[in-house]
Design a protein around this motif. Structure first.
Motif, short mmCIF file in Angstrom:
data_model
loop_
_atom_site.label_atom_id
_atom_site.label_comp_id
_atom_site.label_asym_id
_atom_site.label_seq_id
_atom_site.Cartn_x
_atom_site.Cartn_y
_atom_site.Cartn_z
N PRO A 106 0.82 -1.22 0.00
CA PRO A 106 0.00 0.00 0.00
C PRO A 106 0.85 1.27 0.00
O PRO A 106 0.49 2.26 -0.63
CB PRO A 106 -0.82 -0.12 1.29
N GLN A 107 1.98 1.22 0.72
CA GLN A 107 2.84 2.40 0.77
C GLN A 107 3.51 2.66 -0.58
O GLN A 107 3.68 3.81 -0.98
CB GLN A 107 3.92 2.21 1.84
N MET A 108 3.87 1.59 -1.28
CA MET A 108 4.55 1.75 -2.57
C MET A 108 3.63 2.37 -3.63
O MET A 108 4.10 2.98 -4.57
CB MET A 108 5.08 0.40 -3.06
N THR A 109 2.32 2.20 -3.45
CA THR A 109 1.39 2.76 -4.42
C THR A 109 0.91 4.16 -4.04
O THR A 109 0.23 4.82 -4.81
CB THR A 109 0.16 1.83 -4.58
N SER A 110 1.23 4.60 -2.84
CA SER A 110 0.78 5.94 -2.42
C SER A 110 1.82 6.65 -1.57
O SER A 110 1.52 7.22 -0.53
CB SER A 110 -0.53 5.82 -1.63
N PHE A 111 3.09 6.59 -2.02
CA PHE A 111 4.15 7.17 -1.19
C PHE A 111 4.32 8.67 -1.41
O PHE A 111 5.11 9.32 -0.74
CB PHE A 111 5.49 6.45 -1.41
N ILE A 112 3.58 9.26 -2.38
CA ILE A 112 3.58 10.71 -2.51
C ILE A 112 2.60 11.27 -1.48
O ILE A 112 1.40 11.04 -1.58
CB ILE A 112 3.18 11.14 -3.93
N SER A 113 3.10 11.92 -0.49
CA SER A 113 2.26 12.38 0.61
C SER A 113 2.10 13.90 0.59
O SER A 113 2.84 14.61 -0.07
CB SER A 113 2.88 11.96 1.94
N ARG A 114 1.12 14.36 1.33
CA ARG A 114 0.91 15.79 1.46
C ARG A 114 0.51 16.11 2.90
O ARG A 114 0.08 15.25 3.64
CB ARG A 114 -0.17 16.27 0.50
N THR A 163 -3.43 28.52 6.64
CA THR A 163 -2.78 27.27 6.27
C THR A 163 -2.95 27.00 4.78
O THR A 163 -3.85 27.54 4.14
CB THR A 163 -3.35 26.07 7.06
N LEU A 164 -2.08 26.18 4.26
CA LEU A 164 -2.13 25.75 2.86
C LEU A 164 -1.89 24.26 2.79
O LEU A 164 -1.17 23.69 3.62
CB LEU A 164 -1.05 26.46 2.03
N GLU A 165 -2.49 23.63 1.80
CA GLU A 165 -2.13 22.25 1.50
C GLU A 165 -0.79 22.27 0.79
O GLU A 165 -0.63 22.93 -0.23
CB GLU A 165 -3.18 21.60 0.60
N VAL A 166 0.16 21.53 1.31
CA VAL A 166 1.52 21.52 0.75
C VAL A 166 1.92 20.09 0.44
O VAL A 166 1.74 19.18 1.26
CB VAL A 166 2.53 22.15 1.73
N TRP A 167 2.47 19.90 -0.77
CA TRP A 167 3.02 18.60 -1.18
C TRP A 167 4.54 18.69 -1.20
O TRP A 167 5.11 19.77 -1.39
CB TRP A 167 2.54 18.23 -2.58
N HIS A 168 5.19 17.56 -1.05
CA HIS A 168 6.65 17.54 -1.09
C HIS A 168 7.20 17.07 -2.43
O HIS A 168 8.40 17.18 -2.67
CB HIS A 168 7.19 16.64 0.02
N ASN A 169 6.36 16.53 -3.30
CA ASN A 169 6.82 16.13 -4.62
C ASN A 169 5.62 15.92 -5.53
O ASN A 169 4.48 15.84 -5.06
CB ASN A 169 7.68 14.85 -4.55
N PHE A 170 5.88 15.83 -6.81
CA PHE A 170 4.83 15.47 -7.76
C PHE A 170 5.47 14.78 -8.97
O PHE A 170 6.64 14.99 -9.28
CB PHE A 170 4.02 16.70 -8.20
N VAL A 226 8.18 25.39 -3.21
CA VAL A 226 6.95 25.01 -2.53
C VAL A 226 5.95 24.52 -3.58
O VAL A 226 5.82 25.11 -4.65
CB VAL A 226 6.32 26.19 -1.75
N ILE A 227 5.26 23.42 -3.26
CA ILE A 227 4.14 22.91 -4.06
C ILE A 227 2.90 23.01 -3.18
O ILE A 227 2.87 22.44 -2.08
CB ILE A 227 4.36 21.45 -4.48
N PHE A 228 1.89 23.72 -3.63
CA PHE A 228 0.74 23.95 -2.76
C PHE A 228 -0.52 24.19 -3.57
O PHE A 228 -0.49 24.29 -4.80
CB PHE A 228 1.01 25.16 -1.85
N ARG A 229 -1.63 24.30 -2.85
CA ARG A 229 -2.91 24.64 -3.47
C ARG A 229 -3.64 25.61 -2.55
O ARG A 229 -3.57 25.49 -1.32
CB ARG A 229 -3.76 23.39 -3.70
N LEU A 230 -4.32 26.57 -3.14
CA LEU A 230 -5.07 27.55 -2.36
C LEU A 230 -6.25 26.87 -1.65
O LEU A 230 -6.83 25.92 -2.18
CB LEU A 230 -5.58 28.67 -3.27
#
Length: 340
Positions: A106-114, A163-170, A226-230
């Motif tokens: 499960p982790q290998m299929t969803s390791f992109i976290s936010r 606050t903002l939603e922030v991702w660490h990679n894409f 920074v990777i984010f969404r309003l």
């Protein structure tokens, strides 16, 4: 290294890139011949410097037959297993390394976290002191004209959220040109609590209307911080309530990049690569901007452009410490086809 040595290295690397094209015509085959001739004219540099006594090596001799072989049996990708090995890295190794090695599928299929982060902490954690100001300037463009006139300035504007939603990679799959482009995992990752170094990747951004899917015209190199969404809801100061965000706000993911200088009209003659430097304002702050994430055309690699190498440079600090870079157009087959 003297220009003769650099030219020799550049020529053989260009030959290798050209030899991997999935299709050819007389023009591309002539390019291969020209680069191979340039290699043979300049390779004696390494013998003169004592790096080698000769080049009587079967693999170098075989290069003489590449053009004829391609004419007879077709492009070299017909006998290349490189793409399948690359997919194994993307689909298995990277996901495994990102897991805790327990219940890993499960982790290998969803390791992109936010995660959500307070705006005040983003500037510090992501090494982006200009983020808050750039965000206010960006949002100022969505104010009605009357409201803009009332503002003392975008930098003094009020942000109706904390606050903002922030991702660490894409993940990014560039537009297909000749080869199937490799998927890039582009990171804007601050220092982790476990001590893993921060990583903020460099990318090629579509900056002007003249920008296309190939070449550097209208594009600019930036470092993704920074990777984010309003947010979907904001604070209404007059009512003290949370309300829906303005309908004209961008809903797509956004990025904050710090810029490098724009491309010069021509690349460096010896390396065939463009030189860029960090774009710094008179107050010492890096120039930066908020961009739609979709404006990122592809990842790109910067290599030091200085003649001397500092012993303190490491992979995690070189982009901060070095003051001049070449844009490496030999990183992959795809970059060779697009960065020129």
């Amino acid at each position: 290294m003297d220009p003769q040595g650099i030219t020799a290295c550049r020529s053989i690397l260009h030959f290798i890139q050209l030899a991997q094209y999935p299709s050819h015509d007389n023009e591309t085959l002539q390019y291969m011949k020209n680069e191979l001739l340039s290699w043979h004219l300049n390779k004696d540099y390494f013998i003169a410097k004592g790096a080698r006594s000769n080049f009587d090596i079967p693999k170098f001799h075989s290069l003489l037959h590449y053009v004829d072989s391609i004419k007879w049996v077709g492009a070299t990708d017909n006998s290349n297993t490189e793409a399948f090995e690359r997919l194994h890295i993307d689909f298995a190794k990277e996901g495994w390394r990102s897991s805790n090695k327990r219940d890993h599928f499960p982790q290998m299929t969803s390791f992109i976290s936010r995660q959500e982060k307070k705006i005040e902490s983003i500037s510090v954690l992501h090494g982006a002191p200009g983020f808050l100001g750039a965000l206010k300037l960006f949002l100022n463009d969505f104010l009605p004209p009357l409201d803009k006139q009332k503002k003392a300035g975008a930098l003094g504007g009020f942000l109706p959220f904390r606050t903002l939603e922030v991702w660490h990679n894409f993940g990014l799959v560039p537009l297909k040109i000749l080869d199937e482009p490799e998927k890039s995992l582009i990171k804007a990752q601050p220092l982790s609590t476990t001590g893993k170094p921060a990583r903020f990747d460099t990318v090629l951004v579509l900056e002007e209307d003249s920008a296309q899917s190939t070449a550097v015209q209208g594009c600019r190199v930036g470092r993704l911080r920074v990777i984010f969404r309003l947010p979907h809801t904001v604070m209404d100061n007059r009512k003290g309530l949370m309300v829906k965000a303005p309908t004209d706000w961008p809903r797509e993911p956004l990025g904050y990049v710090t810029w490098y200088t724009r491309f010069k009209p021509a690349p460096d003659q010896a390396t065939g690569m463009y030189r860029v430097e960090p774009a710094i304002a008179s107050n010492g702050m890096p120039h930066g901007a908020i961009i739609p994430l979709s404006n990122i055309r592809q990842s790109c690699m910067l290599v030091p452009g200085r003649m001397s190498w500092d012993k303190e440079w490491k992979s995690e600090n070189i982009l901060d410490e070095c003051s001049s870079f070449f844009v490496n157009n030999l990183q992959t087959k795809y970059t060779y086809q697009t960065i020129y």
